[in-house]
Scaffold this motif. Sequence first.
Motif, short mmCIF file in Angstrom:
data_model
loop_
_atom_site.label_atom_id
_atom_site.label_comp_id
_atom_site.label_asym_id
_atom_site.label_seq_id
_atom_site.Cartn_x
_atom_site.Cartn_y
_atom_site.Cartn_z
N ARG A 247 -40.56 -10.03 80.19
CA ARG A 247 -39.61 -9.36 79.31
C ARG A 247 -38.18 -9.69 79.72
N VAL A 248 -37.45 -10.21 78.74
CA VAL A 248 -36.05 -10.58 78.95
C VAL A 248 -35.21 -9.67 78.06
N CYS A 249 -34.31 -8.92 78.69
CA CYS A 249 -33.47 -7.97 77.98
C CYS A 249 -32.05 -8.52 77.85
N LEU A 250 -31.54 -8.51 76.63
CA LEU A 250 -30.16 -8.94 76.37
C LEU A 250 -29.27 -7.72 76.30
N LEU A 251 -28.23 -7.74 77.10
CA LEU A 251 -27.25 -6.66 77.15
C LEU A 251 -25.89 -7.20 76.77
N GLU B 246 -34.44 9.44 80.38
CA GLU B 246 -34.08 8.77 81.63
C GLU B 246 -35.17 7.81 82.10
N ASP B 247 -36.44 8.14 81.84
CA ASP B 247 -37.53 7.25 82.22
C ASP B 247 -37.41 5.89 81.53
N LEU B 248 -36.97 5.89 80.29
CA LEU B 248 -36.82 4.65 79.54
C LEU B 248 -35.56 3.89 79.95
N VAL B 249 -34.53 4.61 80.35
CA VAL B 249 -33.28 3.98 80.80
C VAL B 249 -33.54 3.12 82.03
N ARG B 250 -34.46 3.55 82.87
CA ARG B 250 -34.77 2.82 84.12
C ARG B 250 -35.86 1.76 83.93
N ARG B 251 -36.29 1.52 82.73
CA ARG B 251 -37.35 0.55 82.44
C ARG B 251 -37.02 -0.80 83.06
N PRO B 252 -37.97 -1.40 83.78
CA PRO B 252 -37.71 -2.70 84.41
C PRO B 252 -37.85 -3.86 83.43
N TYR B 253 -37.10 -4.90 83.70
CA TYR B 253 -37.20 -6.15 82.95
C TYR B 253 -37.29 -7.29 83.95
N ASP B 254 -37.87 -8.39 83.52
CA ASP B 254 -38.03 -9.55 84.40
C ASP B 254 -36.74 -10.36 84.52
N LEU B 255 -35.88 -10.24 83.52
CA LEU B 255 -34.61 -10.96 83.52
C LEU B 255 -33.66 -10.24 82.57
N ALA C 5 -27.34 -4.55 85.20
CA ALA C 5 -28.07 -5.76 85.58
C ALA C 5 -28.07 -5.92 87.10
N LYS C 6 -26.92 -5.76 87.72
CA LYS C 6 -26.81 -5.92 89.18
C LYS C 6 -27.69 -4.91 89.92
N GLU C 7 -27.68 -3.66 89.46
CA GLU C 7 -28.40 -2.59 90.15
C GLU C 7 -29.90 -2.59 89.86
N SER C 8 -30.34 -3.38 88.90
CA SER C 8 -31.74 -3.37 88.49
C SER C 8 -32.68 -3.96 89.54
#
Length: 178
Positions: free
Chosen positions: A7-11, A104-113, A146-149
């Motif tokens: 999963r790649v998330c664009l911010l 909040e659970d969804l806000v912390r959702r992990p992404y691979d990139l 992104a940095k804190e993820s």
Amino acid sequence: MASDAKRVCLLGAESTGKTTLAAALAERFDTLWNPEYGRPYTQIGRPRDAEWTSWEFTHIARIQCWYEDFLAGLARRVLFTDTDAFTTAVFHEVYLGTPATEFEDLVRRPYDLFLVCGLDTPWRHDGIREFEAQRRWMHERYVDRAKESGSPWLLVEGSPERRLAAAAEGVERLLAGG
């Protein structure tokens, strides 16, 4: 057709090319992308003059993530998602002046990139966008996310072609396991 798609998330702040890049990446990698749910919700799902409610942001975040999970099961190797629940939380804060607390659970959702779209594109009003003055603040929030993820992340800047090339290179590294 793998449920183990990366999963790649664009911010990025408003008008930074997330949608354009997500669609181009999906085409390049012959896979799917998850569009931003907040846009059609805003365009067709609510009265233009209505005050925003916390419930609406919770709804947007949950549907965004539900659709992402659905598409991840259909994607080939990688799924690109145009925004995330963290972005919805940022808009909650901008519109309502308070942090979002119901997803909040969804806000912390992990992404691979994470791919963070830079501010080097001009802001364009499109009838929905409203926060040109907050672009820098929003951008800094996305870079911090992104940095804190703990996940790899890239800042993509330049022309659409340059952004696509840099992002595709990052995705290739991800898919190669590095």
